[in-house]
Design a protein around this motif. Structure first.
Motif, short mmCIF file in Angstrom:
data_model
loop_
_atom_site.label_atom_id
_atom_site.label_comp_id
_atom_site.label_asym_id
_atom_site.label_seq_id
_atom_site.Cartn_x
_atom_site.Cartn_y
_atom_site.Cartn_z
N ASP A 27 0.85 -1.19 0.00
CA ASP A 27 0.00 0.00 0.00
C ASP A 27 0.89 1.25 0.00
O ASP A 27 1.03 1.93 1.02
CB ASP A 27 -0.91 -0.02 1.23
CG ASP A 27 -1.90 1.13 1.23
OD1 ASP A 27 -2.11 1.72 0.15
OD2 ASP A 27 -2.46 1.43 2.30
N ILE A 28 1.51 1.51 -1.15
CA ILE A 28 2.38 2.67 -1.30
C ILE A 28 2.02 3.42 -2.57
O ILE A 28 1.31 2.89 -3.44
CB ILE A 28 3.88 2.26 -1.34
CG1 ILE A 28 4.11 1.26 -2.47
CG2 ILE A 28 4.31 1.70 0.00
CD1 ILE A 28 5.57 0.83 -2.61
N SER A 29 2.50 4.64 -2.71
CA SER A 29 2.20 5.44 -3.88
C SER A 29 2.99 4.95 -5.09
O SER A 29 4.00 4.24 -4.94
CB SER A 29 2.54 6.91 -3.62
OG SER A 29 3.95 7.07 -3.48
N ASN A 30 2.56 5.33 -6.28
CA ASN A 30 3.29 4.97 -7.50
C ASN A 30 4.71 5.55 -7.47
O ASN A 30 5.66 4.92 -7.93
CB ASN A 30 2.55 5.48 -8.74
CG ASN A 30 1.28 4.70 -9.00
OD1 ASN A 30 1.16 3.54 -8.60
ND2 ASN A 30 0.32 5.34 -9.65
N HIS A 31 4.82 6.75 -6.91
CA HIS A 31 6.13 7.39 -6.81
C HIS A 31 7.07 6.56 -5.94
O HIS A 31 8.24 6.32 -6.31
CB HIS A 31 5.99 8.80 -6.23
CG HIS A 31 7.31 9.48 -5.99
ND1 HIS A 31 8.14 9.88 -7.01
CD2 HIS A 31 7.94 9.81 -4.82
CE1 HIS A 31 9.23 10.44 -6.50
NE2 HIS A 31 9.13 10.41 -5.18
N GLU A 32 6.59 6.08 -4.79
CA GLU A 32 7.40 5.26 -3.90
C GLU A 32 7.76 3.93 -4.56
O GLU A 32 8.88 3.45 -4.45
CB GLU A 32 6.67 5.03 -2.59
CG GLU A 32 6.55 6.28 -1.72
CD GLU A 32 5.64 6.09 -0.54
OE1 GLU A 32 5.93 6.64 0.54
OE2 GLU A 32 4.62 5.38 -0.68
N ALA A 33 6.78 3.35 -5.27
CA ALA A 33 7.03 2.08 -5.95
C ALA A 33 8.11 2.24 -7.02
O ALA A 33 8.99 1.38 -7.18
CB ALA A 33 5.75 1.55 -6.57
N ASN A 34 8.06 3.35 -7.76
CA ASN A 34 9.06 3.60 -8.80
C ASN A 34 10.44 3.82 -8.19
O ASN A 34 11.46 3.37 -8.74
CB ASN A 34 8.66 4.81 -9.64
CG ASN A 34 7.45 4.52 -10.52
OD1 ASN A 34 7.22 3.37 -10.89
ND2 ASN A 34 6.69 5.55 -10.85
N LEU A 35 10.51 4.53 -7.05
CA LEU A 35 11.78 4.74 -6.37
C LEU A 35 12.41 3.41 -5.96
O LEU A 35 13.61 3.17 -6.15
CB LEU A 35 11.59 5.61 -5.13
CG LEU A 35 11.45 7.12 -5.32
CD1 LEU A 35 11.20 7.79 -3.97
CD2 LEU A 35 12.70 7.71 -5.97
N ILE A 36 11.58 2.53 -5.39
CA ILE A 36 12.06 1.22 -4.94
C ILE A 36 12.53 0.39 -6.13
O ILE A 36 13.62 -0.21 -6.10
CB ILE A 36 10.96 0.48 -4.15
CG1 ILE A 36 10.68 1.20 -2.83
CG2 ILE A 36 11.37 -0.97 -3.89
CD1 ILE A 36 9.48 0.67 -2.09
N SER A 37 11.73 0.35 -7.19
CA SER A 37 12.08 -0.45 -8.36
C SER A 37 13.40 0.01 -8.98
O SER A 37 14.25 -0.82 -9.34
CB SER A 37 10.96 -0.36 -9.41
OG SER A 37 9.76 -0.93 -8.91
N LYS A 38 13.57 1.31 -9.09
CA LYS A 38 14.81 1.84 -9.66
C LYS A 38 16.00 1.52 -8.77
O LYS A 38 17.08 1.13 -9.25
CB LYS A 38 14.71 3.35 -9.87
CG LYS A 38 15.94 3.95 -10.55
CD LYS A 38 15.81 5.44 -10.76
CE LYS A 38 16.99 6.00 -11.56
NZ LYS A 38 18.31 5.61 -11.02
#
Length: 219
Positions: A27-38
């Motif tokens: 349950d995180i924002s798209n921005h947080e998910a993108n940061l983690i993925s990168k």
């Protein structure tokens, strides 16, 4: 990306760092998910990890930056692969081995994946401890929850008879994998909170200890 919950500080003698539950997707924002993925992509690229299953844990700090906790050349533990299978209907192990034979097909399958369900798993960890007399599981869920429910997986019921009796004693959870009673894994239609459903199931569980009754007070 899964999101895990730990037992946390308690007065019952349990190790606060033991993992209690996992939810997928987190349950995180798209921005947080993108940061983690990168962050994770760059990490494994930098150490030249190729053609390998990985498991990585990170923390998003108060400064909203990503911090590495650990990384391994192995799949996720704690039924994380089951959560992915439940939510995407994709088998991580099947994709991994097929990637050596059909790399482009596997890349396409991953790129076009669709989230079908939200899934969660939570372990039965009673706050109280003692010798178990018997255990009752009553999954009488109300209609509002049932209509949003796709599946419930109780992954230990066939061993329930072995868990009851005076020779079975629940002790404080002191090690990461000392979770004696098993877990419940559920998947629900997108938009429903799977942890809400799991908490409703937990309220229907009664554990009778020798000379004392106890119901529903779990972490």
């Amino acid at each position: 990306i899964t999101q895990k919950t730990k037992i946390g500080l308690n007065d019952n003698g349990h190790n606060q760092f033991v993992e209690l539950a996992h939810e997928f997707p987190a349950d995180i924002s798209n921005h947080e998910a993108n940061l983690i993925s990168k962050y994770i992509y760059d990490f494994y690229q930098n150490i030249e990890a190729m053609n390998v299953l990985t498991h990585t844990e990170v923390i998003i700090g108060e400064d909203k930056d990503v911090y590495l906790v650990e990384g391994h050349f192995r799949p996720g533990g704690d039924a994380i692969t089951k959560l992915i299978l439940s939510s995407y209907e994709l088998d991580v192990f099947d994709l991994f081995f097929r990637s050596f034979l059909e790399p482009q097909e596997v890349k396409k399958k991953i790129a076009t994946r669709k989230l079908l369900y939200r899934s969660a798993i939570k372990y039965f960890i009673p706050k109280q401890t003692g010798k178990v007399d018997n255990i009752f599981l009553k999954f009488e869920l109300d209609d509002k929850l049932l209509k949003n429910l796709d599946a419930i997986y109780i992954n230990y019921l066939n061993n329930m008879n072995n868990l009851a009796g005076e020779d079975k004693e629940l002790i404080p959870v002191l090690a990461s994998f000392d979770r004696e009673l098993g877990a419940v894994l559920v998947r629900v239609k997108n938009g429903t909170d799977p942890m809400t459903l799991i908490d409703s199931i937990f309220k229907k569980i009664q554990i009778n200890f020798t000379n004392k009754k106890y119901s529903g007070d779990f972490f």
